[in-house]
Design a protein around this motif. Structure first.
Motif, PDB file in Angstrom:
ATOM      1  N   UNK A  31       0.814  -1.222   0.000  1.00 18.41           N
ATOM      2  CA  UNK A  31       0.000   0.000   0.000  1.00 18.41           C
ATOM      3  C   UNK A  31       0.852   1.278   0.000  1.00 18.41           C
ATOM      4  N   UNK A  32       2.172   1.107   0.183  1.00 18.33           N
ATOM      5  CA  UNK A  32       3.025   2.285   0.271  1.00 18.33           C
ATOM      6  C   UNK A  32       3.659   2.586  -1.091  1.00 18.33           C
ATOM      7  N   UNK A  33       2.931   3.333  -1.904  1.00 23.92           N
ATOM      8  CA  UNK A  33       3.463   3.799  -3.193  1.00 23.92           C
ATOM      9  C   UNK A  33       3.832   5.279  -3.090  1.00 23.92           C
ATOM     10  N   UNK A  34       4.806   5.665  -3.911  1.00 26.69           N
ATOM     11  CA  UNK A  34       5.245   7.067  -3.880  1.00 26.69           C
ATOM     12  C   UNK A  34       4.088   7.954  -4.367  1.00 26.69           C
ATOM     13  N   UNK A  35       3.727   8.950  -3.533  1.00 26.61           N
ATOM     14  CA  UNK A  35       2.628   9.842  -3.856  1.00 26.61           C
ATOM     15  C   UNK A  35       1.319   9.458  -3.228  1.00 26.61           C
ATOM     16  N   UNK A  36       1.233   8.253  -2.629  1.00 29.49           N
ATOM     17  CA  UNK A  36      -0.008   7.837  -1.985  1.00 29.49           C
ATOM     18  C   UNK A  36      -0.103   8.459  -0.602  1.00 29.49           C
ATOM     19  N   UNK A  37      -1.344   8.464  -0.083  1.00 26.45           N
ATOM     20  CA  UNK A  37      -1.631   9.074   1.207  1.00 26.45           C
ATOM     21  C   UNK A  37      -1.860   7.956   2.226  1.00 26.45           C
ATOM     22  N   UNK A  38      -1.192   8.054   3.373  1.00 23.20           N
ATOM     23  CA  UNK A  38      -1.344   7.096   4.471  1.00 23.20           C
ATOM     24  C   UNK A  38      -1.986   7.835   5.634  1.00 23.20           C
ATOM     25  N   UNK A  39      -3.172   7.368   6.040  1.00 18.79           N
ATOM     26  CA  UNK A  39      -3.883   8.008   7.131  1.00 18.79           C
ATOM     27  C   UNK A  39      -3.604   7.249   8.420  1.00 18.79           C
ATOM     28  N   UNK A  40      -3.030   7.939   9.384  1.00 17.32           N
ATOM     29  CA  UNK A  40      -2.641   7.326  10.664  1.00 17.32           C
ATOM     30  C   UNK A  40      -3.364   8.062  11.762  1.00 17.32           C
ATOM     31  N   UNK A  41      -4.433   7.427  12.290  1.00 16.51           N
ATOM     32  CA  UNK A  41      -5.177   8.013  13.405  1.00 16.51           C
ATOM     33  C   UNK A  41      -5.527   9.488  13.137  1.00 16.51           C
ATOM     34  N   UNK A  42      -6.226   9.722  11.984  1.00 19.05           N
ATOM     35  CA  UNK A  42      -6.726  11.057  11.586  1.00 19.05           C
ATOM     36  C   UNK A  42      -5.616  12.006  11.160  1.00 19.05           C
TER      37      UNK A  42
END
Length: 583
Positions: free
Chosen positions: A517-528
């Motif tokens: 799920x970790x692609x360059x340019x992607x967004x990772x949401x961590x506890x808001x």
């Protein structure tokens, strides 16, 4: 051999001894004065001072020879003695002829004492004695056999009773080895007093000797004792009565209990039925199992217990016993003091023909419906009772089984991890969640690092750089902020190691972030908090290419595109450095 001088001394001494009676006779005649030699008529020699017994023997060259007489001072030998001495002097010149050859001496036999010659030589006699039985209706007297052993070594005797199987008596040695008294005068029994067909009275017990063995017969015959004729031993009335065969019936019984035990032991007919308990305050039907034992026609009823039924789990409803089917007519009105019926009161018992599927059967006042049976029971009825139909019957009064309820897991309350909270719902004493040990050993110290920036509406958050570390051993993520000078923000740990669920996943079945799920340019949401991935280590691309079958193509292309537009990253002290974004 004695020498010639020894022979001369010996002959001289014998001659002197022959002269002593004459000297004594002369002295007696002088002392007695012609009086007879009677008490009161003899006189003692008052001049005698030595009263000892003189030594008459002396040893010379190992031989005991009589000592020569000594002649006192002033004494002269007799004329006859002088003449004999002259004759004896002539014998010294005489050489006797050798009358025998020393090699022809006859060898004398060795002396053997009695305790050696008669050792272990025993005379054995067989007999019996009669014992009176005082308090018995079956017998008046009993005949008991004995064996009498006489030991020739020391004239002792012992009496032994041979052991008889199941006699009920203490048998064995009746009289220990000793010399047996013969009478009141102190005499003892010897082998000359024993013979066959005679009575032997020992300590007020009369033993009758009936026979002896071959050695005893040969020994007594060699000593000149004539043996009497052997007598037969009388039989014991009690043993003879006990050895009588059991009287048999004229017509033997057809029922063979031993054959039935050997052929039918362990063979049981098993029926499944329902107990109709309609007479109870709360009528209901209960499942039971009925066992019919073919070895002795006994029946046993066991109740099938159900979970959470509220009843005490008693294993046996009706113990194993023969159940009466029909009693005699006079028993119904006859009062009985016990509940169990005897054989005289029962006319017929239950048999395998009375158990048929689909019918009700009454056992000890309880009604049972036979619904089904096992395979062995069906085969038994097909081979022995082919006319009986053993068709299973579905029970109509049985309650339907309750529907199984699925376990409802309460929602996650936010305390601890999801795995730990789930264990509290599965058991009263929660257990530690299991870990993939093999995965931890293979991916130990393997970390994927990404560079990200915080996406926020606040102007103060612009320009904050973060490092996201993904641990392959346990799929946990930690976030650190890179310190920047004059930014007004303190760098360091932003989030400790934790598993981060994806947005929109439920707490019952959460979905966690993975390297795919970790692609360059992607967004990772961590506890808001939203993080945008801008860069990654070269090790990330190498690892994802090794498992490219499990990684989406979009993620690999974003990493390759990122590394193809810039130079190789620098390394310091063998560690991969975070790639700085290019302007």
């Amino acid at each position: 051999m004695p020498t010639s001088s020894d022979w001369v001394g010996f002959v001289t001494e014998r001659c002197v001894q022959s002269l002593r009676p004459r000297e004594e006779e002369m002295s007696w005649n002088w002392n007695s004065h012609g009086l007879p030699f009677l008490p009161g008529y003899s006189f003692q020699d008052v001049t005698k001072s030595a009263f000892h017994r003189p030594q008459t023997l002396s040893y010379k060259n190992g031989y005991a020879l009589p000592s020569r007489p000594t002649i006192g001072i002033g004494q002269s030998p007799l004329i006859s003695a002088q003449l004999r001495l002259q004759e004896l002097e002539q014998l010294s010149l005489y050489e006797p002829d050798q009358s025998y050859d020393p090699h022809d001496k006859s060898h004398s036999q060795d002396f053997i004492p009695a305790h050696v010659a008669l050792d272990k030589k025993v005379l054995r006699f067989y007999g019996y004695f009669t014992e009176d039985i005082l308090f018995s209706l079956e017998e008046r007297s009993r005949v008991r056999s004995v064996v009498i052993n006489y030991f020739l070594e020391d004239d002792t005797m012992c009496i032994i009773e041979p052991a008889v199987k199941n006699s009920g008596l203490l048998q064995g040695k009746l009289l220990k080895r000793q010399r047996l008294p013969k009478n009141e005068f102190g005499e003892y029994f010897t082998w000359t007093d024993l013979n066959v067909a005679m009575d032997l009275q020992v300590y007020s017990v009369k033993y009758r000797i009936t026979d002896c063995d071959a050695f005893t017969e040969e020994f007594l015959s060699s000593e000149g004792i004539v043996l009497n004729e052997p007598e037969p031993r009388p039989s014991d009335p009690y043993i003879a009565n006990r050895n009588k065969p059991v009287p048999s019936f004229t017509t033997p019984s057809e029922y063979d209990s031993i054959k039935r035990f050997l052929t039918m032991d362990g063979k049981v007919l098993c029926f499944f039925g329902l107990w109709d308990d309609s007479q109870d305050l709360f009528p209901e039907t209960r499942p039971v199992t009925i066992h019919y034992y073919l070895v002795n026609d006994t029946v046993e009823v066991r109740e099938v217990h159900e979970a959470n039924s509220g009843r005490v789990p008693v294993p046996i409803l009706m113990k194993r016993q023969r159940l009466p089917k029909k009693t005699k007519e006079h028993i119904g009105s006859f009062p009985t003091c016990v509940l169990e019926m005897s054989k005289d009161e029962v006319e017929e018992y239950y048999s395998p023909q009375d158990f048929k599927l689909g019918q009700k059967i009454t056992l000890m006042g309880r009604n049972f419906l036979l619904c089904d049976c096992d395979n062995y029971t069906k085969q038994y009825y097909q081979s022995n009772f082919p006319d009986m139909e053993m068709t299973p019957v579905k029970p109509t009064h049985q309650k339907p089984p309750p529907a199984e309820k699925s376990k409802e897991i309460p929602p996650y309350n936010g305390f601890g991890t999801l795995e730990d909270s789930l264990q509290n719902c599965l058991s009263l004493v929660p257990e530690r969640p299991r870990k993939n040990v093999l995965k931890q050993l293979e991916n130990n110290n393997k970390i994927l690092r990404y560079q990200a920036r915080l996406e926020s509406q606040n102007e103060i958050d612009e320009g904050r750089i973060f490092v996201i570390s993904y641990y392959l051993a346990d799929d946990m993520i930690s976030i650190h902020e890179k310190p920047t000078r004059n930014s007004g923000m303190m760098g360091g740990k932003f989030l400790q190691k934790a598993r981060i669920p994806k947005p929109g996943s439920s707490s019952d079945s959460p979905q966690f972030y993975s390297p795919a799920d970790f692609a360059i340019g992607s967004v990772v949401e961590v506890f808001s908090h939203r993080f945008v991935l801008v860069d990654a280590d070269r090790h990330v691309l190498t690892f994802l290419e090794s498992i490219q079958s499990q990684v989406p193509t979009k993620t690999l292309e974003s990493l390759r595109r990122r590394f193809g537009l810039r130079l190789e990253p620098t390394h310091t002290q063998g560690e991969e450095s975070i790639i700085e974004p290019t302007s």
